[in-house]
Design an enzyme around this catalytic site. Structure first.
Site, mmCIF file in Angstrom:
data_model
loop_
_atom_site.group_PDB
_atom_site.id
_atom_site.type_symbol
_atom_site.label_atom_id
_atom_site.label_comp_id
_atom_site.label_asym_id
_atom_site.label_seq_id
_atom_site.Cartn_x
_atom_site.Cartn_y
_atom_site.Cartn_z
ATOM 1 C CD GLU A 1 -2.818 -1.346 2.373
ATOM 2 O OE1 GLU A 1 -2.775 -0.481 3.249
ATOM 3 O OE2 GLU A 1 -3.580 -2.333 2.432
ATOM 4 C CD GLU B 1 -4.690 -7.898 1.633
ATOM 5 O OE1 GLU B 1 -5.601 -7.231 2.179
ATOM 6 O OE2 GLU B 1 -3.490 -7.604 1.720
HETATM 7 O O1 9MR Z 1 -6.877 -8.908 8.456
HETATM 8 C C1 9MR Z 1 -6.092 -7.955 9.130
HETATM 9 C C2 9MR Z 1 -6.808 -7.563 10.397
HETATM 10 O O2 9MR Z 1 -6.869 -8.671 11.279
HETATM 11 C C3 9MR Z 1 -6.092 -6.426 11.058
HETATM 12 O O3 9MR Z 1 -6.849 -5.973 12.156
HETATM 13 C C4 9MR Z 1 -5.927 -5.284 10.045
HETATM 14 C C5 9MR Z 1 -5.206 -4.128 10.655
HETATM 15 O O4 9MR Z 1 -4.851 -3.179 9.722
HETATM 16 O O5 9MR Z 1 -5.217 -5.762 8.914
HETATM 17 C C6 9MR Z 1 -5.938 -6.718 8.253
HETATM 18 O O6 9MR Z 1 -5.375 -7.057 7.020
HETATM 19 C C7 9MR Z 1 -5.171 -5.997 6.089
HETATM 20 C C8 9MR Z 1 -3.967 -6.366 5.279
HETATM 21 O O7 9MR Z 1 -2.880 -6.590 6.127
HETATM 22 C C9 9MR Z 1 -3.636 -5.312 4.248
HETATM 23 N N1 9MR Z 1 -4.774 -4.978 3.442
HETATM 24 C C10 9MR Z 1 -6.004 -4.673 4.151
HETATM 25 C C11 9MR Z 1 -6.336 -5.806 5.123
HETATM 26 C C12 9MR Z 1 -7.665 -5.527 5.821
HETATM 27 O O8 9MR Z 1 -7.551 -4.426 6.662
#
Ligand code: 9MR
Length: 383
Positions: free
Chosen positions: A167, A274
């Site tokens: 990102e 994702e």
């Molecule tokens: O799935 C992840 C969640 O458990 C966390 O709380 C969150 C915190 O930012 O991150 C989530 O995963 C993210 C991923 O690492 C990057 N893209 C967006 C995802 C959803 O937020």
């Protein structure tokens, strides 16, 4: 490979039974053979089908069986992020990520490392001082180098590829790179430095750039620019990860197809990293949201109505029909979770909602979404 073999053995046995019991000569072509019942068997060795997991899922027996049975790749949802691996400067904590690696090995799954550099879930000390000011470039670079080198070296031979930077591209209009702590301390070349450090730590591990909304024109062009700049510096990017946090109708399948084509033209593979299909309204975020808004934004607490579940199945089906048009280019599709009880979308953009974005429901029963995906993977031409 073994999935493909399993499937072939089933096919040969079935073909033998058909031949033995058939009085007329029926050609045992693939259309007469039984369809695979798991995603990984249906995908065979042409595609990685992954899911994000948490180490705690491995202690839920039914869930762990589903993960091992259905998927041939896993990504740690949180366990490989900088704040999980080096919350305290110099103190590396690999235990939970190692658990995921062991589970993957036992079940013949590939592990995807997510992620080395991100503006979220990273300890502040990496790029900022105690007062929140950017560190001097050399200090921040050394922190980044040491994190990447130690982590990539620890997982050498165990992780197939890394989301090296996550990102980094700005959402807004003309801005190119996002304003992040790493960029403020190091400068715009922090992205290339991250790829350089990762490659130097393990020349054999695959290196990915991962982001959301890069399928949309605008951010897509910025991503192409980034790929070209990295290439011009002599750096290798093996794949672009399109996150795929999508909705029932948005973005259009054609937009996604165009983006895959655009990235493939840059000479990289394309992963969907994702994937989930949100069925709830994307409401305003934050504390200012009213209770009425909150309730209206949570319509499927009692379960997903059949028509919406069907529409979601159709959506997954049409997305996979796009993905399998690109054999050898789209080489991995990872869902961001497995069952609806366990998705970040239950808490975003509003906390505590009941969302239903994945292939299995809260009782671990397959939804029409699962049928949509596996039907496409089972088609003889599917990839
Ligand atoms: O799935 C992840 C969640 O458990 C966390 O709380 C969150 C915190 O930012 O991150 C989530 O995963 C993210 C991923 O690492 C990057 N893209 C967006 C995802 C959803 O937020």
């Amino acid at each position: 490979m073994i999935d493909q073999l399993d499937r072939k053995i089933v096919r040969w046995c079935c073909a033998a039974i058909v031949c033995a019991f058939s009085t007329c000569a029926i050609a045992a072509d693939s259309t007469t053979l039984p369809a695979a019942t798991t995603l990984r068997a249906a995908a065979g060795d042409r595609l990685l089908i992954g899911t994000a997991i948490m180490a705690s899922h491995l202690r839920e027996p039914a869930h762990a069986r589903l993960l091992a049975g259905q998927f041939n790749a896993i990504t740690g949802g949180n366990e490989f992020k900088p704040d999980a691996l080096q919350k305290i400067n110099g103190k590396f904590t690999f235990e939970r990520a190692d658990e995921i690696v062991s589970f993957a090995r036992e079940n013949r799954m590939q592990v995807i490392g997510h992620t080395l550099v991100w503006h979220n879930q990273s300890p502040k000390w990496l790029y900022e001082d105690a007062a929140g000011k950017p560190l001097a470039r050399e200090t921040a670079l050394e922190n980044m180098r040491r994190h990447i080198t130690t982590v990539v070296t620890h997982f050498k031979g165990k992780v197939k590829g890394w989301d090296v930077v996550n990102e980094a591209i700005s959402d807004g209009g003309n801005d190119y790179l996002r304003d992040t702590p790493a960029r403020r301390a190091i400068g715009d070349d922090y992205v290339e430095k991250a790829f350089e450090f990762a490659r130097n730590a393990d020349p054999d591990v695959e290196l990915y750039y991962n982001d959301y909304n890069i399928e949309l024109p605008g951010k897509r062009e910025k991503c192409v620019r980034l790929l070209r700049e990295l290439k011009a510096k002599g750096l290798r990017v093996d794949a672009v990860g399109i996150q795929g946090h999508w909705q029932l109708k948005h973005p259009a399948a054609q937009v996604i197809e165009d983006a895959i084509r655009a990235f493939a033209a840059e000479g990289v593979k394309v992963h969907v990293t994702e994937l989930d299909i949100d069925v709830l309204p994307r409401t305003r975020q934050g504390a200012e949201i009213t209770d009425t808004e909150k309730e209206g934004a949570n319509p499927y607490v009692a379960g997903l109505p059949a028509d919406i579940a069907g529409a979601q199945g159709d959506r997954y089906r049409s997305l996979f029909e796009v993905f399998v048009k690109f054999p050898g280019v789209v080489t991995r599709i990872t869902f961001w979770g497995s069952h609806d009880g366990n998705t970040w979308l239950n808490d975003w953009p509003v906390r505590g909602r009941t969302n239903h974005p994945l292939l299995w429901d809260r009782q671990l029963q397959p939804k029409p979404a699962f049928d949509g995906v596996i039907d496409v993977l089972n088609k003889p031409s599917g990839g």
